[in-house]
Write a protein that holds these residues in place. Sequence first.
Motif, PDB file in Angstrom:
ATOM      1  N   ALA A 242       0.954  -1.180  -0.021  1.00 18.63           N
ATOM      2  CA  ALA A 242       0.155   0.057   0.099  1.00 18.63           C
ATOM      3  C   ALA A 242       0.916   1.171   0.063  1.00 18.63           C
ATOM      4  N   HIS A 243       0.578   2.271  -0.889  1.00 19.70           N
ATOM      5  CA  HIS A 243       1.365   3.398  -1.003  1.00 19.70           C
ATOM      6  C   HIS A 243       0.903   4.170   0.258  1.00 19.70           C
ATOM      7  N   TYR A 244       1.958   5.106   0.870  1.00 18.08           N
ATOM      8  CA  TYR A 244       1.756   5.923   2.220  1.00 18.08           C
ATOM      9  C   TYR A 244       1.582   7.317   1.460  1.00 18.08           C
TER      10      TYR A 244
ATOM     11  N   GLN B 186       6.274   7.357  -3.344  1.00 18.76           N
ATOM     12  CA  GLN B 186       6.349   7.705  -4.635  1.00 18.76           C
ATOM     13  C   GLN B 186       5.468   6.772  -5.506  1.00 18.76           C
ATOM     14  N   GLU B 187       4.571   6.326  -5.286  1.00 17.48           N
ATOM     15  CA  GLU B 187       3.423   5.682  -5.889  1.00 17.48           C
ATOM     16  C   GLU B 187       2.784   6.858  -6.847  1.00 17.48           C
ATOM     17  N   GLU B 188       2.322   7.851  -6.185  1.00 14.95           N
ATOM     18  CA  GLU B 188       1.909   9.146  -6.911  1.00 14.95           C
ATOM     19  C   GLU B 188       2.992   9.708  -8.023  1.00 14.95           C
ATOM     20  N   LEU B 189       4.060   9.483  -7.890  1.00 13.02           N
ATOM     21  CA  LEU B 189       5.170   9.934  -8.996  1.00 13.02           C
ATOM     22  C   LEU B 189       5.341   9.046  -9.938  1.00 13.02           C
TER      23      LEU B 189
ATOM     24  N   ALA C 265      -3.080  -2.704  -2.061  1.00 13.36           N
ATOM     25  CA  ALA C 265      -4.613  -1.959  -1.632  1.00 13.36           C
ATOM     26  C   ALA C 265      -4.421  -0.508  -1.859  1.00 13.36           C
ATOM     27  N   ASP C 266      -5.324   0.177  -2.473  1.00  8.38           N
ATOM     28  CA  ASP C 266      -5.325   1.540  -2.825  1.00  8.38           C
ATOM     29  C   ASP C 266      -6.702   2.165  -2.756  1.00  8.38           C
ATOM     30  N   VAL C 267      -6.947   3.016  -2.088  1.00  8.57           N
ATOM     31  CA  VAL C 267      -8.129   3.710  -1.876  1.00  8.57           C
ATOM     32  C   VAL C 267      -8.911   2.977  -1.077  1.00  8.57           C
TER      33      VAL C 267
ATOM     34  N   VAL D 166      -8.217   9.047   2.110  1.00 10.15           N
ATOM     35  CA  VAL D 166      -8.603   7.931   1.268  1.00 10.15           C
ATOM     36  C   VAL D 166      -7.591   7.337   0.434  1.00 10.15           C
ATOM     37  N   ASP D 167      -6.827   8.080  -0.055  1.00  9.52           N
ATOM     38  CA  ASP D 167      -5.739   7.831  -1.070  1.00  9.52           C
ATOM     39  C   ASP D 167      -4.121   8.251  -0.441  1.00  9.52           C
ATOM     40  N   ASN D 168      -3.763   7.478   0.612  1.00  8.47           N
ATOM     41  CA  ASN D 168      -4.002   6.268   0.871  1.00  8.47           C
ATOM     42  C   ASN D 168      -3.749   5.819   2.211  1.00  8.47           C
ATOM     43  N   ALA D 169      -3.952   6.810   3.218  1.00  8.94           N
ATOM     44  CA  ALA D 169      -3.640   6.447   4.649  1.00  8.94           C
ATOM     45  C   ALA D 169      -4.544   5.099   5.128  1.00  8.94           C
TER      46      ALA D 169
END
Length: 333
Positions: free
Chosen positions: A98-100, A151-154, A177-179, A115-118
Amino acid sequence: MLFRSLVAVSVLLAASPALAQEAPVQSGDHADLGAAAGRFVVPTNAERTRVVVDLLTEAGLKAEIQTFQGGNDHTGPMEGANVVTTVGEGPADIVLTAHYDAVKLRDGALSQGVVDNAGSVLALIQAAAALKEGLEGQPVAYRFVFVFTDQEELGLIGAKNFLETHGKDRIAAVINADVAAYGETVMYGENNGEQSAFVLAALRGLCAERAFDCVAFPNYPPSDDRVFSAAGVPVVSLGTQDAVGAHQMWLAFNGGRDNGLKEGFVPPVFQRIHSTEDRLAYFNGDDVARFGLFVADLALKLSAQLDEYRPEPDEDASAVEAPAAPNAAPEAP
Ligand SMILES: [Zn+2]
Protein backbone atom coordinates in the motif's frame (compact mmCIF):
# COMPACT_ATOMS: atom_id res chain seq x y z
CA MET A 1 -23.24 15.59 -2.86
CA LEU A 2 -24.29 11.99 -2.85
CA PHE A 3 -21.95 10.99 -0.05
CA ARG A 4 -23.41 13.55 2.34
CA SER A 5 -26.96 12.59 1.54
CA LEU A 6 -26.11 8.95 2.26
CA VAL A 7 -24.86 9.97 5.67
CA ALA A 8 -28.19 11.64 6.34
CA VAL A 9 -30.08 8.53 5.24
CA SER A 10 -27.92 6.34 7.44
CA VAL A 11 -28.85 8.40 10.48
CA LEU A 12 -32.52 7.87 9.72
CA LEU A 13 -32.08 4.17 9.01
CA ALA A 14 -29.42 3.37 11.57
CA ALA A 15 -30.94 -0.08 12.11
CA SER A 16 -29.92 -1.08 8.59
CA PRO A 17 -26.27 -2.13 8.75
CA ALA A 18 -25.74 -1.64 5.02
CA LEU A 19 -26.64 2.01 5.31
CA ALA A 20 -25.12 2.64 8.72
CA GLN A 21 -21.58 2.25 7.46
CA GLU A 22 -20.86 5.96 7.22
CA ALA A 23 -20.95 6.47 10.98
CA PRO A 24 -18.13 8.75 12.11
CA VAL A 25 -15.13 6.82 13.37
CA GLN A 26 -14.93 8.74 16.61
CA SER A 27 -18.09 7.05 17.84
CA GLY A 28 -17.18 3.59 16.55
CA ASP A 29 -15.17 0.77 18.10
CA HIS A 30 -12.07 1.89 16.25
CA ALA A 31 -11.54 5.45 17.44
CA ASP A 32 -7.86 4.49 17.78
CA LEU A 33 -7.71 3.98 14.03
CA GLY A 34 -9.31 7.37 13.49
CA ALA A 35 -6.61 8.93 15.65
CA ALA A 36 -3.95 7.02 13.71
CA ALA A 37 -5.37 8.32 10.43
CA GLY A 38 -5.14 11.84 11.80
CA ARG A 39 -1.41 11.42 12.26
CA PHE A 40 -1.01 11.26 8.47
CA VAL A 41 -2.19 14.84 8.17
CA VAL A 42 1.30 16.39 7.98
CA PRO A 43 2.96 18.78 5.53
CA THR A 44 5.49 16.41 3.91
CA ASN A 45 5.84 12.82 2.73
CA ALA A 46 9.01 12.48 4.79
CA GLU A 47 6.85 13.03 7.86
CA ARG A 48 4.42 10.40 6.59
CA THR A 49 7.35 7.95 6.41
CA ARG A 50 7.92 8.57 10.10
CA VAL A 51 4.23 8.04 10.88
CA VAL A 52 4.28 4.62 9.17
CA VAL A 53 7.42 3.60 11.07
CA ASP A 54 5.93 4.78 14.38
CA LEU A 55 2.62 3.02 13.83
CA LEU A 56 4.36 -0.25 12.97
CA THR A 57 6.60 0.03 16.00
CA GLU A 58 3.64 0.75 18.25
CA ALA A 59 1.90 -2.33 16.84
CA GLY A 60 4.90 -4.43 17.91
CA LEU A 61 6.18 -4.81 14.35
CA LYS A 62 9.72 -4.21 13.22
CA ALA A 63 9.94 -1.45 10.61
CA GLU A 64 12.76 -1.32 8.09
CA ILE A 65 13.29 1.79 5.97
CA GLN A 66 14.58 1.08 2.46
CA THR A 67 15.65 4.31 0.78
CA PHE A 68 16.03 4.67 -2.98
CA GLN A 69 16.83 7.31 -5.55
CA GLY A 70 13.54 8.24 -7.16
CA GLY A 71 11.73 11.28 -8.50
CA ASN A 72 10.48 11.87 -12.03
CA ASP A 73 10.87 14.40 -14.85
CA HIS A 74 8.61 16.79 -13.03
CA THR A 75 10.23 16.63 -9.57
CA GLY A 76 13.82 15.92 -10.56
CA PRO A 77 15.88 13.41 -8.58
CA MET A 78 14.29 12.80 -5.22
CA GLU A 79 15.09 10.30 -2.51
CA GLY A 80 12.24 8.03 -1.50
CA ALA A 81 11.74 5.53 1.31
CA ASN A 82 9.74 2.30 1.35
CA VAL A 83 8.89 0.96 4.79
CA VAL A 84 8.94 -2.83 5.11
CA THR A 85 7.82 -5.18 7.85
CA THR A 86 7.95 -8.96 7.72
CA VAL A 87 5.74 -11.49 9.49
CA GLY A 88 6.57 -15.19 9.68
CA GLU A 89 9.36 -17.10 7.98
CA GLY A 90 9.34 -19.21 4.88
CA PRO A 91 11.09 -19.90 1.60
CA ALA A 92 8.64 -17.80 -0.41
CA ASP A 93 6.87 -14.49 0.07
CA ILE A 94 3.35 -13.22 -0.09
CA VAL A 95 3.84 -9.48 -0.54
CA LEU A 96 1.26 -6.93 0.60
CA THR A 97 1.60 -3.38 -0.66
CA ALA A 98 0.00 0.00 0.00
CA HIS A 99 1.50 3.36 -0.87
CA TYR A 100 1.70 5.88 1.93
CA ASP A 101 2.77 8.96 -0.03
CA ALA A 102 0.25 11.69 -0.76
CA VAL A 103 0.06 13.99 -3.77
CA LYS A 104 1.25 17.55 -3.77
CA LEU A 105 -1.68 19.78 -4.71
CA ARG A 106 -1.52 22.62 -7.21
CA ASP A 107 -0.97 25.20 -4.46
CA GLY A 108 2.07 23.24 -3.28
CA ALA A 109 0.43 21.88 -0.13
CA LEU A 110 0.36 18.14 0.50
CA SER A 111 -3.02 16.43 0.26
CA GLN A 112 -4.19 14.89 3.54
CA GLY A 113 -4.11 11.63 1.59
CA VAL A 114 -6.55 9.82 3.85
CA VAL A 115 -8.69 8.02 1.29
CA ASP A 116 -5.64 7.85 -1.00
CA ASN A 117 -4.03 6.14 0.81
CA ALA A 118 -3.66 6.27 4.62
CA GLY A 119 -6.78 4.08 4.92
CA SER A 120 -5.12 1.19 3.08
CA VAL A 121 -1.90 1.64 5.04
CA LEU A 122 -3.81 1.34 8.32
CA ALA A 123 -5.74 -1.67 7.04
CA LEU A 124 -2.46 -3.41 6.16
CA ILE A 125 -0.91 -2.58 9.53
CA GLN A 126 -4.02 -4.18 11.09
CA ALA A 127 -3.50 -7.19 8.84
CA ALA A 128 0.19 -7.47 9.78
CA ALA A 129 -0.59 -7.29 13.49
CA ALA A 130 -3.38 -9.87 13.14
CA LEU A 131 -1.15 -12.26 11.19
CA LYS A 132 1.66 -11.87 13.70
CA GLU A 133 -0.69 -12.69 16.54
CA GLY A 134 -2.42 -15.51 14.66
CA LEU A 135 0.79 -17.15 13.52
CA GLU A 136 2.50 -17.02 16.92
CA GLY A 137 4.33 -20.30 17.35
CA GLN A 138 2.83 -21.85 14.20
CA PRO A 139 4.99 -23.08 11.37
CA VAL A 140 4.09 -21.31 8.10
CA ALA A 141 5.31 -21.98 4.62
CA TYR A 142 5.17 -18.36 3.59
CA ARG A 143 6.64 -15.12 4.76
CA PHE A 144 4.31 -12.13 4.66
CA VAL A 145 6.20 -9.07 3.48
CA PHE A 146 4.36 -5.79 3.98
CA VAL A 147 5.69 -2.99 1.82
CA PHE A 148 4.48 0.55 2.42
CA THR A 149 5.62 2.24 -0.75
CA ASP A 150 6.70 5.81 -1.40
CA GLN A 151 6.38 7.81 -4.65
CA GLU A 152 3.46 5.80 -6.02
CA GLU A 153 1.92 9.11 -6.99
CA LEU A 154 5.06 10.02 -8.95
CA GLY A 155 4.83 6.90 -11.13
CA LEU A 156 4.87 3.73 -8.97
CA ILE A 157 8.53 4.44 -8.22
CA GLY A 158 8.72 2.92 -4.74
CA ALA A 159 7.13 -0.32 -5.92
CA LYS A 160 9.49 -0.51 -8.91
CA ASN A 161 12.41 -0.03 -6.60
CA PHE A 162 11.20 -2.68 -4.17
CA LEU A 163 10.79 -5.22 -6.97
CA GLU A 164 14.26 -4.42 -8.34
CA THR A 165 15.97 -4.87 -4.98
CA HIS A 166 13.89 -7.76 -3.71
CA GLY A 167 13.72 -9.64 -7.01
CA LYS A 168 10.64 -11.55 -8.11
CA ASP A 169 11.83 -15.12 -7.62
CA ARG A 170 10.68 -15.37 -4.03
CA ILE A 171 7.34 -13.69 -4.63
CA ALA A 172 4.44 -16.14 -4.85
CA ALA A 173 1.72 -13.48 -4.95
CA VAL A 174 1.07 -9.80 -4.26
CA ILE A 175 -1.95 -8.11 -2.70
CA ASN A 176 -2.11 -4.35 -3.27
CA ALA A 177 -4.51 -1.98 -1.51
CA ASP A 178 -5.29 1.53 -2.74
CA VAL A 179 -8.18 3.83 -1.86
CA ALA A 180 -9.72 2.08 1.15
CA ALA A 181 -10.80 4.44 3.91
CA TYR A 182 -14.54 3.82 4.02
CA GLY A 183 -17.25 1.52 2.73
CA GLU A 184 -17.96 -2.20 3.01
CA THR A 185 -17.83 -3.05 -0.68
CA VAL A 186 -14.53 -4.52 -1.82
CA MET A 187 -13.49 -3.71 -5.38
CA TYR A 188 -10.83 -5.60 -7.29
CA GLY A 189 -9.24 -5.60 -10.72
CA GLU A 190 -9.25 -8.57 -13.08
CA ASN A 191 -6.75 -6.92 -15.40
CA ASN A 192 -3.44 -8.17 -14.06
CA GLY A 193 -2.74 -11.05 -16.41
CA GLU A 194 -3.38 -14.78 -16.59
CA GLN A 195 -0.77 -15.48 -13.95
CA SER A 196 -3.00 -13.75 -11.40
CA ALA A 197 -5.98 -16.09 -11.92
CA PHE A 198 -5.33 -18.16 -8.79
CA VAL A 199 -5.16 -14.99 -6.67
CA LEU A 200 -8.57 -13.96 -7.99
CA ALA A 201 -9.92 -17.44 -7.29
CA ALA A 202 -8.79 -17.22 -3.67
CA LEU A 203 -10.30 -13.76 -3.36
CA ARG A 204 -13.65 -14.83 -4.82
CA GLY A 205 -13.72 -17.79 -2.46
CA LEU A 206 -13.13 -15.54 0.53
CA CYS A 207 -15.80 -13.06 -0.59
CA ALA A 208 -18.30 -15.93 -0.72
CA GLU A 209 -17.26 -17.47 2.60
CA ARG A 210 -17.42 -14.16 4.43
CA ALA A 211 -20.48 -12.88 2.56
CA PHE A 212 -18.53 -9.80 1.54
CA ASP A 213 -19.90 -7.66 -1.23
CA CYS A 214 -17.08 -7.84 -3.78
CA VAL A 215 -17.18 -6.18 -7.17
CA ALA A 216 -14.94 -7.44 -9.99
CA PHE A 217 -13.65 -4.77 -12.36
CA PRO A 218 -12.54 -5.95 -15.83
CA ASN A 219 -10.87 -2.51 -16.00
CA TYR A 220 -9.54 -1.24 -12.70
CA PRO A 221 -7.48 1.91 -12.23
CA PRO A 222 -3.73 1.38 -11.97
CA SER A 223 -1.73 1.41 -8.76
CA ASP A 224 1.46 -0.31 -7.57
CA ASP A 225 -0.02 -3.62 -8.78
CA ARG A 226 0.99 -2.77 -12.35
CA VAL A 227 4.68 -2.95 -11.47
CA PHE A 228 4.22 -6.57 -10.44
CA SER A 229 1.91 -7.67 -13.26
CA ALA A 230 4.30 -6.11 -15.79
CA ALA A 231 6.97 -8.42 -14.39
CA GLY A 232 4.66 -11.46 -14.65
CA VAL A 233 4.09 -11.69 -10.91
CA PRO A 234 0.60 -12.79 -9.73
CA VAL A 235 -1.14 -9.79 -8.15
CA VAL A 236 -4.51 -8.37 -7.25
CA SER A 237 -5.35 -4.75 -6.47
CA LEU A 238 -8.11 -4.03 -3.95
CA GLY A 239 -10.00 -0.98 -2.72
CA THR A 240 -13.17 -0.26 -0.78
CA GLN A 241 -16.16 2.04 -1.25
CA ASP A 242 -19.73 2.37 -0.18
CA ALA A 243 -21.86 0.15 -2.45
CA VAL A 244 -23.25 3.00 -4.55
CA GLY A 245 -19.84 4.57 -5.09
CA ALA A 246 -18.34 1.19 -6.04
CA HIS A 247 -20.97 0.55 -8.66
CA GLN A 248 -20.76 4.06 -10.06
CA MET A 249 -17.05 3.55 -10.38
CA TRP A 250 -17.64 0.22 -12.11
CA LEU A 251 -19.94 1.91 -14.61
CA ALA A 252 -17.50 4.75 -15.20
CA PHE A 253 -14.64 2.36 -15.97
CA ASN A 254 -16.51 -0.53 -17.57
CA GLY A 255 -19.90 0.67 -18.75
CA GLY A 256 -18.78 2.18 -22.03
CA ARG A 257 -20.77 4.93 -23.75
CA ASP A 258 -24.12 3.69 -22.51
CA ASN A 259 -23.15 3.47 -18.85
CA GLY A 260 -26.24 5.42 -17.83
CA LEU A 261 -24.28 7.91 -15.76
CA LYS A 262 -25.20 11.54 -16.26
CA GLU A 263 -23.14 13.51 -18.77
CA GLY A 264 -19.98 14.69 -17.02
CA PHE A 265 -20.64 12.57 -13.92
CA VAL A 266 -17.51 11.87 -11.89
CA PRO A 267 -17.74 9.12 -9.24
CA PRO A 268 -17.53 10.81 -5.81
CA VAL A 269 -14.28 9.12 -4.85
CA PHE A 270 -12.59 10.70 -7.87
CA GLN A 271 -13.81 14.09 -6.79
CA ARG A 272 -12.11 13.51 -3.44
CA ILE A 273 -8.72 12.00 -4.10
CA HIS A 274 -5.88 14.21 -5.33
CA SER A 275 -7.69 17.28 -3.97
CA THR A 276 -8.28 19.16 -0.74
CA GLU A 277 -11.41 16.98 -0.44
CA ASP A 278 -9.36 13.89 0.47
CA ARG A 279 -9.90 14.58 4.15
CA LEU A 280 -9.93 12.85 7.50
CA ALA A 281 -13.71 13.32 7.62
CA TYR A 282 -14.14 10.41 5.20
CA PHE A 283 -12.17 7.94 7.30
CA ASN A 284 -14.23 5.16 8.88
CA GLY A 285 -12.28 3.09 11.38
CA ASP A 286 -14.82 0.27 11.52
CA ASP A 287 -14.68 -0.20 7.76
CA VAL A 288 -10.88 -0.02 7.70
CA ALA A 289 -10.55 -2.57 10.51
CA ARG A 290 -12.98 -4.90 8.74
CA PHE A 291 -11.02 -4.58 5.49
CA GLY A 292 -7.71 -5.14 7.30
CA LEU A 293 -8.88 -8.48 8.68
CA PHE A 294 -10.25 -9.42 5.28
CA VAL A 295 -6.83 -8.80 3.75
CA ALA A 296 -5.16 -10.88 6.48
CA ASP A 297 -7.58 -13.71 5.72
CA LEU A 298 -6.87 -13.41 2.03
CA ALA A 299 -3.12 -13.68 2.67
CA LEU A 300 -3.68 -16.80 4.79
CA LYS A 301 -6.01 -18.32 2.22
CA LEU A 302 -3.45 -17.71 -0.51
CA SER A 303 -0.71 -19.30 1.55
CA ALA A 304 -2.88 -22.36 2.22
CA GLN A 305 -3.86 -22.59 -1.44
CA LEU A 306 -0.29 -22.22 -2.64
CA ASP A 307 0.77 -24.86 -0.16
CA GLU A 308 -1.26 -27.44 -2.03
CA TYR A 309 1.01 -26.92 -5.00
CA ARG A 310 4.23 -26.99 -3.07
CA PRO A 311 6.52 -29.87 -3.93
CA GLU A 312 7.73 -32.59 -1.61
CA PRO A 313 11.27 -31.73 -0.51
CA ASP A 314 12.83 -34.48 -2.64
CA GLU A 315 10.88 -33.60 -5.77
CA ASP A 316 12.71 -32.27 -8.76
CA ALA A 317 12.58 -28.47 -9.00
CA SER A 318 11.26 -28.68 -12.56
CA ALA A 319 8.14 -30.43 -11.28
CA VAL A 320 7.25 -27.34 -9.32
CA GLU A 321 5.80 -25.37 -12.19
CA ALA A 322 2.21 -25.87 -11.09
CA PRO A 323 -0.17 -23.95 -13.35
CA ALA A 324 -1.93 -22.32 -10.42
CA ALA A 325 1.18 -20.91 -8.79
CA PRO A 326 3.80 -20.20 -11.40
CA ASN A 327 5.83 -17.92 -9.18
CA ALA A 328 5.80 -19.93 -5.99
CA ALA A 329 9.53 -20.25 -5.37
CA PRO A 330 10.09 -23.67 -3.85
CA GLU A 331 13.81 -23.56 -3.06
CA ALA A 332 14.83 -23.04 0.53
CA PRO A 333 16.88 -19.88 0.93
ZN1 LIG B 1 -3.42 5.84 -4.33
